[in-house]
Design a protein around this motif. Structure first.
Motif, PDB file in Angstrom:
ATOM      1  N   GLN A 105      81.160 -15.558  28.465  1.00  0.00           N
ATOM      2  CA  GLN A 105      80.839 -14.774  29.457  1.00  0.00           C
ATOM      3  C   GLN A 105      80.139 -13.812  28.895  1.00  0.00           C
ATOM      4  N   ARG A 106      80.833 -13.232  28.602  1.00  0.00           N
ATOM      5  CA  ARG A 106      80.787 -11.755  27.842  1.00  0.00           C
ATOM      6  C   ARG A 106      79.831 -11.654  26.175  1.00  0.00           C
ATOM      7  N   ARG A 107      78.942 -12.504  26.517  1.00  0.00           N
ATOM      8  CA  ARG A 107      78.611 -12.963  24.618  1.00  0.00           C
ATOM      9  C   ARG A 107      77.023 -11.947  25.069  1.00  0.00           C
ATOM     10  N   ALA A 108      76.593 -12.134  26.545  1.00  0.00           N
ATOM     11  CA  ALA A 108      75.654 -10.423  26.516  1.00  0.00           C
ATOM     12  C   ALA A 108      75.823  -9.322  26.306  1.00  0.00           C
ATOM     13  N   LYS A 109      77.684  -9.517  26.086  1.00  0.00           N
ATOM     14  CA  LYS A 109      78.057  -7.894  26.241  1.00  0.00           C
ATOM     15  C   LYS A 109      78.660  -7.195  24.995  1.00  0.00           C
ATOM     16  N   LEU A 110      77.375  -7.546  23.753  1.00  0.00           N
ATOM     17  CA  LEU A 110      78.568  -7.717  22.864  1.00  0.00           C
ATOM     18  C   LEU A 110      78.697  -6.477  22.433  1.00  0.00           C
ATOM     19  N   ARG A 111      78.980  -5.179  22.278  1.00  0.00           N
ATOM     20  CA  ARG A 111      79.995  -4.134  22.926  1.00  0.00           C
ATOM     21  C   ARG A 111      81.372  -3.853  22.484  1.00  0.00           C
ATOM     22  N   GLU A 112      81.723  -4.939  23.884  1.00  0.00           N
ATOM     23  CA  GLU A 112      82.919  -5.554  24.239  1.00  0.00           C
ATOM     24  C   GLU A 112      83.173  -6.351  23.801  1.00  0.00           C
ATOM     25  N   VAL A 113      82.697  -7.370  23.389  1.00  0.00           N
ATOM     26  CA  VAL A 113      83.202  -8.746  22.032  1.00  0.00           C
ATOM     27  C   VAL A 113      83.688  -7.643  21.045  1.00  0.00           C
ATOM     28  N   LEU A 114      82.662  -7.387  20.444  1.00  0.00           N
ATOM     29  CA  LEU A 114      83.022  -6.508  19.386  1.00  0.00           C
ATOM     30  C   LEU A 114      84.120  -6.091  19.897  1.00  0.00           C
ATOM     31  N   GLU A 115      84.707  -4.999  20.344  1.00  0.00           N
ATOM     32  CA  GLU A 115      85.644  -4.274  21.160  1.00  0.00           C
ATOM     33  C   GLU A 115      87.031  -5.528  20.497  1.00  0.00           C
ATOM     34  N   PHE A 116      87.156  -6.502  21.287  1.00  0.00           N
ATOM     35  CA  PHE A 116      87.490  -7.372  21.039  1.00  0.00           C
ATOM     36  C   PHE A 116      87.896  -8.011  19.953  1.00  0.00           C
ATOM     37  N   ARG A 117      87.039  -7.909  18.886  1.00  0.00           N
ATOM     38  CA  ARG A 117      87.520  -8.420  17.771  1.00  0.00           C
ATOM     39  C   ARG A 117      87.850  -7.029  16.841  1.00  0.00           C
ATOM     40  N   ARG A 118      87.627  -6.335  17.085  1.00  0.00           N
ATOM     41  CA  ARG A 118      88.366  -4.691  17.135  1.00  0.00           C
ATOM     42  C   ARG A 118      89.869  -4.770  16.828  1.00  0.00           C
ATOM     43  N   LEU A 119      90.172  -5.567  18.220  1.00  0.00           N
ATOM     44  CA  LEU A 119      91.706  -5.762  18.450  1.00  0.00           C
ATOM     45  C   LEU A 119      92.653  -6.640  18.156  1.00  0.00           C
ATOM     46  N   LEU A 120      91.867  -7.551  17.830  1.00  0.00           N
ATOM     47  CA  LEU A 120      92.069  -8.954  17.286  1.00  0.00           C
ATOM     48  C   LEU A 120      92.543  -9.417  15.811  1.00  0.00           C
ATOM     49  N   GLU A 121      91.255  -8.803  15.053  1.00  0.00           N
ATOM     50  CA  GLU A 121      91.567  -9.291  13.754  1.00  0.00           C
ATOM     51  C   GLU A 121      92.529  -8.740  12.732  1.00  0.00           C
ATOM     52  N   PRO A 122      92.336  -7.447  12.386  1.00  0.00           N
ATOM     53  CA  PRO A 122      93.096  -6.770  11.919  1.00  0.00           C
ATOM     54  C   PRO A 122      94.806  -6.598  12.012  1.00  0.00           C
ATOM     55  N   GLN A 123      94.967  -7.562  13.547  1.00  0.00           N
ATOM     56  CA  GLN A 123      96.590  -8.310  13.797  1.00  0.00           C
ATOM     57  C   GLN A 123      96.729  -9.559  13.309  1.00  0.00           C
ATOM     58  N   ILE A 149      80.385 -16.311  18.129  1.00  0.00           N
ATOM     59  CA  ILE A 149      79.186 -15.658  18.967  1.00  0.00           C
ATOM     60  C   ILE A 149      78.478 -14.274  18.306  1.00  0.00           C
ATOM     61  N   LEU A 150      78.841 -14.498  16.948  1.00  0.00           N
ATOM     62  CA  LEU A 150      78.765 -12.937  16.513  1.00  0.00           C
ATOM     63  C   LEU A 150      77.784 -13.344  15.351  1.00  0.00           C
TER      64      LEU A 150
END
Length: 238
Positions: free
Chosen positions: A98-116, A180-181
């Protein structure tokens, strides 16, 4: 002579090839010949077995994914979906979609997820995982040396780390995220400087993995993702 009545024929329906493949795979699952968690043969092999093009196989796999029958994991393959895994992943995957069009939110989610994910992987990484990461990094360098972006090996590097966590939900979520990215990733790797930067930061992540140091892995991945995010947002104009 009495005229013979014409039977009420119905228009013929030509089943498309990919629909036939979908039907065969569903039948194999229903018969128990394919079970939850089973890996399907590679795309090239499936094309040979069905006697169709690889494009036709991709259409069939895409249809099965939409029906939530199989899941494709980047750099790994296609698996018959486990019902319990689907129950856990689908709500989160739906939010990402649903957030595909909201790239900033997807990228923020990735920044929270991938380092962990990197930190968790560093605590569980095996010698085999480390060897696979080195091969992926070497492949990325070779692809770039051949005039390509190295994006395929780039994705594979991240997916090996996800698999090293030994957590199938992590793997599934990251697969959806990288799907998505895909367009923004191509942009981030367009220039030689960016490609060399990607190699260098991947080497830093690999070093942390080799040291089996979760904190160092977290920091190296966070640095990598943060810079990717900046470039991707430049591409999107957000």
């Amino acid at each position: 002579m009495k005229a013979q009545m014409t039977p009420a024929f119905k228009p013929a329906r030509r089943i498309r090839l990919h629909e036939e493949i979908v039907g065969q795979i569903r039948d194999l699952i229903e018969k128990g010949e394919l079970k939850s968690g089973d890996k399907l043969p590679p795309e090239r092999r499936l094309a040979e077995l069905f006697g169709v093009s690889r494009h036709c196989v991709r259409e069939a796999i895409r249809s099965l994914e939409q029906q939530r029958i199989v899941t494709s994991r980047l750099g790994d393959g296609t698996y018959v979906l486990d019902d319990s895994e689907e129950t856990l992943v689908e709500p989160l995957a739906a939010i990402i979609e649903q957030r595909r069009a909201k790239l900033r939110e997807v990228l923020e989610f990735r920044r929270l997820l991938e380092p962990q994910i990197a930190a968790l992987a560093a605590a569980h990484v095996s010698d085999g995982d480390l060897a696979a990461l080195r091969r992926a990094l070497d492949a990325q360098i070779a692809e770039i040396g051949g005039g390509n972006t190295g994006s395929d090996a780039d994705v594979e590097f991240h997916m090996i780390i996800a698999r090293a966590t030994r957590n199938t939900v992590v793997q599934e979520v990251l697969t959806r995220l990288h799907d998505i990215l895909a367009d923004s990733r191509d942009f981030t790797l367009q220039t030689e400087d960016r490609r060399q930067w990607a190699v260098a930061t991947h080497a830093n992540i690999l070093a942390a993995m080799e040291a089996r140091d979760p904190q160092a892995a977290f920091r190296a991945m966070h640095e990598h993702i943060l810079h990717v995010e900046e470039i991707a947002l430049e591409w999107s104009g957000e």
